[in-house]
Design a protein around this motif. Structure first.
Motif, PDB file in Angstrom:
ATOM      1  N   VAL A 173      41.164  38.375  55.643  1.00 46.97           N
ATOM      2  CA  VAL A 173      41.520  38.164  54.244  1.00 46.97           C
ATOM      3  C   VAL A 173      40.256  37.888  53.442  1.00 46.97           C
ATOM      4  CG1 VAL A 173      42.790  36.749  52.598  1.00 46.97           C
ATOM      5  CG2 VAL A 173      43.808  37.280  54.814  1.00 46.97           C
ATOM      6  N   GLY A 174      40.040  38.691  52.405  1.00 50.63           N
ATOM      7  CA  GLY A 174      38.920  38.477  51.493  1.00 50.63           C
ATOM      8  C   GLY A 174      39.427  37.801  50.231  1.00 50.63           C
ATOM      9  N   VAL A 175      38.623  36.893  49.698  1.00 50.88           N
ATOM     10  CA  VAL A 175      39.027  36.127  48.508  1.00 50.88           C
ATOM     11  C   VAL A 175      37.913  36.194  47.471  1.00 50.88           C
ATOM     12  CG1 VAL A 175      39.750  33.891  47.630  1.00 50.88           C
ATOM     13  CG2 VAL A 175      40.352  34.553  49.964  1.00 50.88           C
ATOM     14  N   ALA A 176      38.308  36.365  46.208  1.00 48.28           N
ATOM     15  CA  ALA A 176      37.342  36.358  45.110  1.00 48.28           C
ATOM     16  C   ALA A 176      38.004  35.745  43.879  1.00 48.28           C
ATOM     17  CB  ALA A 176      36.857  37.773  44.796  1.00 48.28           C
ATOM     18  N   PRO A 177      37.248  35.006  43.076  1.00 44.04           N
ATOM     19  CA  PRO A 177      37.827  34.440  41.851  1.00 44.04           C
ATOM     20  C   PRO A 177      38.166  35.540  40.854  1.00 44.04           C
ATOM     21  CG  PRO A 177      35.450  34.064  41.929  1.00 44.04           C
ATOM     22  CD  PRO A 177      35.831  34.620  43.259  1.00 44.04           C
ATOM     23  N   LEU A 178      39.277  35.363  40.148  1.00 45.09           N
ATOM     24  CA  LEU A 178      39.679  36.320  39.129  1.00 45.09           C
ATOM     25  C   LEU A 178      39.081  35.866  37.806  1.00 45.09           C
ATOM     26  CD1 LEU A 178      41.219  38.744  38.146  1.00 45.09           C
ATOM     27  CD2 LEU A 178      43.314  37.383  38.113  1.00 45.09           C
ATOM     28  N   GLU A 179      38.070  36.605  37.375  1.00 43.67           N
ATOM     29  CA  GLU A 179      37.337  36.225  36.162  1.00 43.67           C
ATOM     30  C   GLU A 179      37.444  37.327  35.113  1.00 43.67           C
ATOM     31  OE1 GLU A 179      33.948  33.513  38.395  1.00 43.67           O
ATOM     32  OE2 GLU A 179      33.602  35.653  38.176  1.00 43.67           O
ATOM     33  N   GLY A 180      38.668  37.696  34.798  1.00 47.44           N
ATOM     34  CA  GLY A 180      38.906  38.665  33.733  1.00 47.44           C
ATOM     35  C   GLY A 180      39.205  40.060  34.227  1.00 47.44           C
ATOM     36  N   ASP A 181      38.368  40.623  35.102  1.00 46.09           N
ATOM     37  CA  ASP A 181      38.534  41.996  35.576  1.00 46.09           C
ATOM     38  C   ASP A 181      39.226  41.978  36.930  1.00 46.09           C
ATOM     39  OD1 ASP A 181      38.281  44.596  36.548  1.00 46.09           O
ATOM     40  OD2 ASP A 181      36.368  44.932  35.530  1.00 46.09           O
ATOM     41  N   PHE A 182      40.519  42.297  36.945  1.00 45.56           N
ATOM     42  CA  PHE A 182      41.311  42.227  38.172  1.00 45.56           C
ATOM     43  C   PHE A 182      40.797  43.181  39.241  1.00 45.56           C
ATOM     44  CE2 PHE A 182      45.165  43.863  40.460  1.00 45.56           C
ATOM     45  CZ  PHE A 182      45.286  42.785  41.321  1.00 45.56           C
ATOM     46  N   LEU A 183      40.520  44.439  38.868  1.00 52.14           N
ATOM     47  CA  LEU A 183      40.091  45.423  39.861  1.00 52.14           C
ATOM     48  C   LEU A 183      38.723  45.068  40.451  1.00 52.14           C
ATOM     49  CD1 LEU A 183      41.237  48.818  38.295  1.00 52.14           C
ATOM     50  CD2 LEU A 183      42.390  47.404  40.014  1.00 52.14           C
ATOM     51  N   LYS A 184      37.853  44.499  39.628  1.00 51.56           N
ATOM     52  CA  LYS A 184      36.546  44.089  40.151  1.00 51.56           C
ATOM     53  C   LYS A 184      36.703  42.933  41.135  1.00 51.56           C
ATOM     54  CE  LYS A 184      31.741  43.434  38.840  1.00 51.56           C
ATOM     55  NZ  LYS A 184      30.754  43.472  37.747  1.00 51.56           N
ATOM     56  N   ALA A 185      37.644  42.044  40.843  1.00 48.46           N
ATOM     57  CA  ALA A 185      37.910  40.938  41.769  1.00 48.46           C
ATOM     58  C   ALA A 185      38.442  41.475  43.091  1.00 48.46           C
ATOM     59  CB  ALA A 185      38.892  39.955  41.146  1.00 48.46           C
ATOM     60  N   VAL A 186      39.294  42.512  43.031  1.00 47.76           N
ATOM     61  CA  VAL A 186      39.801  43.150  44.252  1.00 47.76           C
ATOM     62  C   VAL A 186      38.640  43.731  45.053  1.00 47.76           C
ATOM     63  CG1 VAL A 186      41.184  45.057  45.165  1.00 47.76           C
ATOM     64  CG2 VAL A 186      42.063  43.667  43.284  1.00 47.76           C
ATOM     65  N   ALA A 187      37.737  44.418  44.350  1.00 50.28           N
ATOM     66  CA  ALA A 187      36.581  45.020  45.029  1.00 50.28           C
ATOM     67  C   ALA A 187      35.697  43.952  45.666  1.00 50.28           C
ATOM     68  CB  ALA A 187      35.769  45.857  44.035  1.00 50.28           C
ATOM     69  N   LYS A 188      35.474  42.849  44.967  1.00 48.27           N
ATOM     70  CA  LYS A 188      34.636  41.767  45.495  1.00 48.27           C
ATOM     71  C   LYS A 188      35.285  41.126  46.721  1.00 48.27           C
ATOM     72  CE  LYS A 188      32.141  40.307  41.327  1.00 48.27           C
ATOM     73  NZ  LYS A 188      31.932  39.190  40.368  1.00 48.27           N
ATOM     74  N   ALA A 189      36.595  40.907  46.649  1.00 48.20           N
ATOM     75  CA  ALA A 189      37.289  40.287  47.778  1.00 48.20           C
ATOM     76  C   ALA A 189      37.223  41.196  49.003  1.00 48.20           C
ATOM     77  CB  ALA A 189      38.746  40.008  47.395  1.00 48.20           C
ATOM     78  N   THR A 190      37.388  42.494  48.802  1.00 47.16           N
ATOM     79  CA  THR A 190      37.287  43.448  49.920  1.00 47.16           C
ATOM     80  C   THR A 190      35.878  43.467  50.473  1.00 47.16           C
ATOM     81  OG1 THR A 190      38.971  44.828  48.834  1.00 47.16           O
ATOM     82  CG2 THR A 190      37.703  45.828  50.613  1.00 47.16           C
ATOM     83  N   LEU A 191      34.896  43.476  49.581  1.00 53.04           N
ATOM     84  CA  LEU A 191      33.490  43.517  49.987  1.00 53.04           C
ATOM     85  C   LEU A 191      33.110  42.334  50.869  1.00 53.04           C
ATOM     86  CD1 LEU A 191      30.695  44.849  49.768  1.00 53.04           C
ATOM     87  CD2 LEU A 191      30.344  43.583  47.648  1.00 53.04           C
ATOM     88  N   ARG A 192      33.678  41.178  50.584  1.00 55.83           N
ATOM     89  CA  ARG A 192      33.320  39.984  51.338  1.00 55.83           C
ATOM     90  C   ARG A 192      33.727  40.082  52.803  1.00 55.83           C
ATOM     91  NH1 ARG A 192      34.221  35.098  46.910  1.00 55.83           N
ATOM     92  NH2 ARG A 192      32.483  35.745  45.601  1.00 55.83           N
ATOM     93  N   VAL A 193      34.711  40.932  53.099  1.00 52.37           N
ATOM     94  CA  VAL A 193      35.068  41.177  54.494  1.00 52.37           C
ATOM     95  C   VAL A 193      34.238  42.338  55.052  1.00 52.37           C
ATOM     96  CG1 VAL A 193      36.902  41.909  56.075  1.00 52.37           C
ATOM     97  CG2 VAL A 193      37.410  40.305  54.214  1.00 52.37           C
ATOM     98  N   ILE A 194      34.148  43.416  54.285  1.00 48.58           N
ATOM     99  CA  ILE A 194      33.531  44.636  54.782  1.00 48.58           C
ATOM    100  C   ILE A 194      32.037  44.474  55.025  1.00 48.58           C
ATOM    101  CG2 ILE A 194      33.071  47.064  54.229  1.00 48.58           C
ATOM    102  CD1 ILE A 194      35.973  46.347  54.969  1.00 48.58           C
TER     103      ILE A 194
END
Length: 198
Positions: A173-194
Motif C-alpha cells: 500500500v502506497g500513501v501520499a497526502p492529497l494536496e489539491g491534485d488527486f491524480l498526482k497524489a495517486v501517482a506519488k502513492a504508487t511511486l512510493r511502492v514502485i
C-alpha cells in the motif's frame, strides 16, 4: 573473453567499487558487484548489460548479475524520484495517461503510459499503471484499488498494489497526502511502492 577483461570494463561504471566475474566453460555465470549507494542498483545492472554488449558484443542475462550496496548513513537514492507531469488524453472511447518521472540525482527521466476506460473509478488506476510502466520491473504489479482517507484531520490517498514475486503474491500500500491534485497524489502513492522495487 577473459573474466579479467569483463571485470576491468565493469569496474569503470559509475558507482562500482569492485567486481568479481565467475566463469564456467569460458562464459560468465555469475557477476558480483559491490557498489556505493549513489545509484539505483537496477541502473547499474543496465549499465553492465550495455557496456558488455557495446564493448565485447556479449549479451548478458541480468539474472546472473548481483549488486550489493554499501550503506552510507540514511541516504537513499530512490527518494529522489519525482512526478513531473501527468497528461490525460482521449484515446477513442478510452483515456490515455502519460506520466513523466524525474530522478535528478541520476539525471534520469522516465515515462510510462497506460490506456483504459476513463471512468471516475478507473482513471486513478490507469495513472498508477502508467507509473508502473515507467519502470522496467522484473515482477508483475497490478493496481487493485485507490481510496481516500482522513487521518489526523488530513486527507490522504491510498493505493493498493499486488506484487507477484516468483509464484507468490504480496500486497503493498502506497500513501501520499492529497494536496489539491488527486491524480498526482495517486501517482506519488504508487511511486512510493514502485521505487523500492526498481
Amino acid at each position: 573473453m577473459s573474466a579479467k577483461t569483463l571485470e576491468d570494463i565493469i569496474s569503470k561504471i559509475s558507482g562500482v567499487i569492485s567486481v568479481k566475474v565467475v566463469e564456467e566453460d569460458g562464459q560468465p555465470r555469475e557477476i558480483h558487484v559491490i557498489a556505493d549507494p549513489s545509484r539505483n542498483p537496477k541502473q547499474i545492472v543496465r549499465d553492465i548489460e550495455t557496456v558488455a554488449l557495446a564493448s565485447l558484443g556479449m549479451k548478458l542475462d541480468r539474472r546472473i548479475i548481483s549488486v550489493a550496496q554499501l550503506s552510507q548513513g540514511r541516504y537513499s537514492p530512490t527518494a529522489s524520484y519525482e512526478i513531473t507531469s501527468i497528461e490525460v488524453k482521449d484515446h477513442g472511447k478510452k483515456k490515455q495517461v502519460r506520466v513523466t518521472i524525474n530522478n535528478p540525482f541520476e539525471e534520469e527521466e522516465l515515462t510510462g503510459e497506460s490506456v483504459g476506460p476513463g471512468t471516475s473509478t478507473n482513471l486513478p488506476r490507469i495513472v498508477g499503471e502508467a507509473v508502473i510502466e515507467a519502470f522496467d520491473l522484473d515482477s508483475p504489479v497490478s493496481v487493485d484499488d485507490v481510496q481516500k482517507a482522513f487521518l489526523a484531520g488530513k486527507e490522504f490517498v491510498l493505493v493498493h498494489l499486488t506484487v507477484q514475486d516468483n509464484e507468490k503474491e504480496r500486497a503493498e500500500v502506497g500513501v501520499a497526502p492529497l494536496e489539491g491534485d488527486f491524480l498526482k497524489a495517486v501517482a506519488k502513492a504508487t511511486l512510493r511502492v514502485i521505487r523500492d522495487l526498481a
